[in-house]
Structure formats: structure tokens, C-alpha cells
Write a protein that holds these residues in place. Sequence first.
Motif, mmCIF file in Angstrom:
data_model
loop_
_atom_site.group_PDB
_atom_site.id
_atom_site.type_symbol
_atom_site.label_atom_id
_atom_site.label_comp_id
_atom_site.label_asym_id
_atom_site.label_seq_id
_atom_site.Cartn_x
_atom_site.Cartn_y
_atom_site.Cartn_z
ATOM 1 N N THR A 1 5.427 36.102 18.352
ATOM 2 C CA THR A 1 4.722 37.335 17.981
ATOM 3 C C THR A 1 5.462 38.570 18.482
ATOM 4 N N LEU A 2 5.972 38.511 19.703
ATOM 5 C CA LEU A 2 6.719 39.644 20.241
ATOM 6 C C LEU A 2 7.984 39.921 19.442
ATOM 7 N N ASN A 3 8.693 38.861 19.048
ATOM 8 C CA ASN A 3 9.917 39.048 18.258
ATOM 9 C C ASN A 3 9.597 39.625 16.881
ATOM 10 N N GLN A 4 8.498 39.167 16.273
ATOM 11 C CA GLN A 4 8.100 39.717 14.977
ATOM 12 C C GLN A 4 7.730 41.197 15.082
ATOM 13 N N LYS A 5 7.048 41.562 16.127
ATOM 14 C CA LYS A 5 6.668 42.959 16.311
ATOM 15 C C LYS A 5 7.891 43.843 16.519
ATOM 16 N N ARG A 6 8.840 43.365 17.306
ATOM 17 C CA ARG A 6 10.052 44.148 17.522
ATOM 18 C C ARG A 6 10.856 44.280 16.239
ATOM 19 N N ALA A 7 10.920 43.208 15.450
ATOM 20 C CA ALA A 7 11.652 43.270 14.188
ATOM 21 C C ALA A 7 10.990 44.251 13.217
ATOM 22 N N GLN A 8 9.664 44.266 13.150
ATOM 23 C CA GLN A 8 8.959 45.206 12.286
ATOM 24 C C GLN A 8 9.182 46.654 12.726
ATOM 25 N N GLU A 9 9.145 46.898 14.035
ATOM 26 C CA GLU A 9 9.387 48.252 14.533
ATOM 27 C C GLU A 9 10.812 48.709 14.227
ATOM 28 N N LEU A 10 11.785 47.807 14.373
ATOM 29 C CA LEU A 10 13.167 48.163 14.057
ATOM 30 C C LEU A 10 13.334 48.452 12.570
ATOM 31 N N GLU A 11 12.722 47.630 11.722
ATOM 32 C CA GLU A 11 12.822 47.848 10.282
ATOM 33 C C GLU A 11 12.156 49.157 9.872
ATOM 34 N N ALA A 12 10.991 49.470 10.446
ATOM 35 C CA ALA A 12 10.302 50.726 10.122
ATOM 36 C C ALA A 12 11.115 51.931 10.582
ATOM 37 N N ARG A 13 11.736 51.851 11.742
ATOM 38 C CA ARG A 13 12.537 52.968 12.218
ATOM 39 C C ARG A 13 13.780 53.179 11.358
#
Length: 296
Positions: free
Chosen positions: A277-289
Motif C-alpha cells: 500500500t505504501l509503494n502504491q501511494k508513493r507511485a500515485q503521488e509521483l505520477e500526479a506530480r
Amino acid sequence: AAAATGDLSPPRRGRQRHNSPPAAAAADRDLSPPHRGRQRYDLPVADDVSPPRRKRDRSPSPAVAAGAAAAVKRMGDGTAVGLVSSRQLAEETAKLKAQAAERKRQAAGRGEATVYRDKATGKIISAEEYAEQQAKARQKKAPPEEINVAWKGGLAQQRAAIEAAQAAAKEAAKSFHRGFDIDADAELKERDRWGDPMAGKLKKKKRDEFDLPAPVINENNKAAMEASGFIVPQEVPPHSWLRRGVAAPVNRYNIRPGRHWDGVDRSNGFEKQMFKTLNQKRAQELEARMWAQEDM
């Protein structure tokens, strides 16, 4: 005679004549009861045989005086409201300072004598009785002899200290001016690194050549351990994950399992799901940025 002289004024009141009735005779003509005169108790009476009466104290009682003092309006610090003299102000200030010092002394317990109590009954006893009780208690229970147990300070810490001392002595014996260090190079070569692409292509170690932890009990402390009676087998069992070459699962505390773990993950998968879950959240934040900065 008045008519003869022509005087029209009212007749004047002359002096009492001898032919008028005396005052005693006039008093006899008064038929009303005799008036009672006011008696003064502060004057002695000739025919009064009773003991002298005590004069009434006109000063206010202490309760009334205290009530009047309490009725005086005061400010928050206790001083009186209104016009006061310098003497009254100095007295009130000194009184307030004394009260504050007394409260501070009571709160700190300064000057108070130590209160000793009996442990059995809770009654207050003297210092001499308390000292006698403590002496009897020390005589009944003698302190045990201190045994220098080898494992009370931590066997792993002792082993690490010995290894660090040996490594420091080895480094101190080397020359100060040296170029290539063979020992340091060998240590770096044998170190396993996560994510190394060549780790699987190199020659693998044998099953018995894995990085096993050094035994806690060795020849240096074996005799001391046997003398203390604390003997626990420290060998790595054959089913251990260290001998089988199984990677230990990661956890949020970064704690490796013990040597007796057989390599089977019997948890409910919480740690694995948490990292996912933590890796998915970080990946989503990176993609959004990155998407937000695409046109910039």
C-alpha cells in the motif's frame, strides 16, 4: 391710678406681694398625683444597701469587630481598598509577605521533622525506634553474596567488544603508510548487497558457507558459563533459514528472525500488504506530480 394717668397698656406683672398665697399653699391646691423623678444609677443613694452596679461596656464585642474588619473591601492581593495611611499599607504588606513565606515553607516542608511510622501498624514512632527496627531487619536478612555471572552483562555485547578489540589491535599492528588493503577488499567482496545484478551470476556459496552468526558460547567463556550453570545451546539448527539460504521477510521494525525460524512465513500478511500500500501511494503521488508539471 392707671385710669387716672390715662395708661392703656396691659397691666404689668409686679413682684409677689406679701398678701399672695405662699408656694406651699399653691402646691397643696395641686390635686394631681406626685411626679416620679428620674433616678440616676451612677450616683450613690444613701438608703440603697445593694452592691454597686457594674457599668455597661459600650465597646463592640470581638465578633462584631471581626465582622466589621471582614466587611472592609479588599483587592485581589489582600490590601484594603480606598485611602489608607502609609503605616497601614506597610503593615498589610509585611503581613502578606509573612503569609506567603509561611505557605512556601509549608509547601516545601522545610524545618519539618521527619515522621517515622511502623510498617506493621502504621503508628508514629520515634527515630530511635525506627533505627532499632532497621537494625533488626538487617540482622534477619543478610545480603546475598554477589556472584560474578558471565552472562549477566550480555553475551552478545561481550562478544562484540572482544571482536572490536581484536580488530583494533590488528589495525594498529599494520603500517600507517599503506596502499591497497587486502583485508578490507576481501570484506567488501564477500558482502552481499540487495539489488546487485551480478549476485546471481557469481559462484554461489556452499550450503555450509552462509553468513551464520558467531556462537555466543566459545572457548573463551565456555568455562565461565559452565561454572554459572547457564548453558543454552547456541548452535544454528539444520532447519534454520540461515542454513537453507531463505531470505527473511522485511518488516516495519527491520528486525531479523532468530536462528530457529525455519523460513516459513506464518503471518497474516499484514506487513506485506502494508508495504504494498505504501509503494502504491508513493507511485500515485509521483505520477500526479509529474502529470501536473508536464506542461511547465
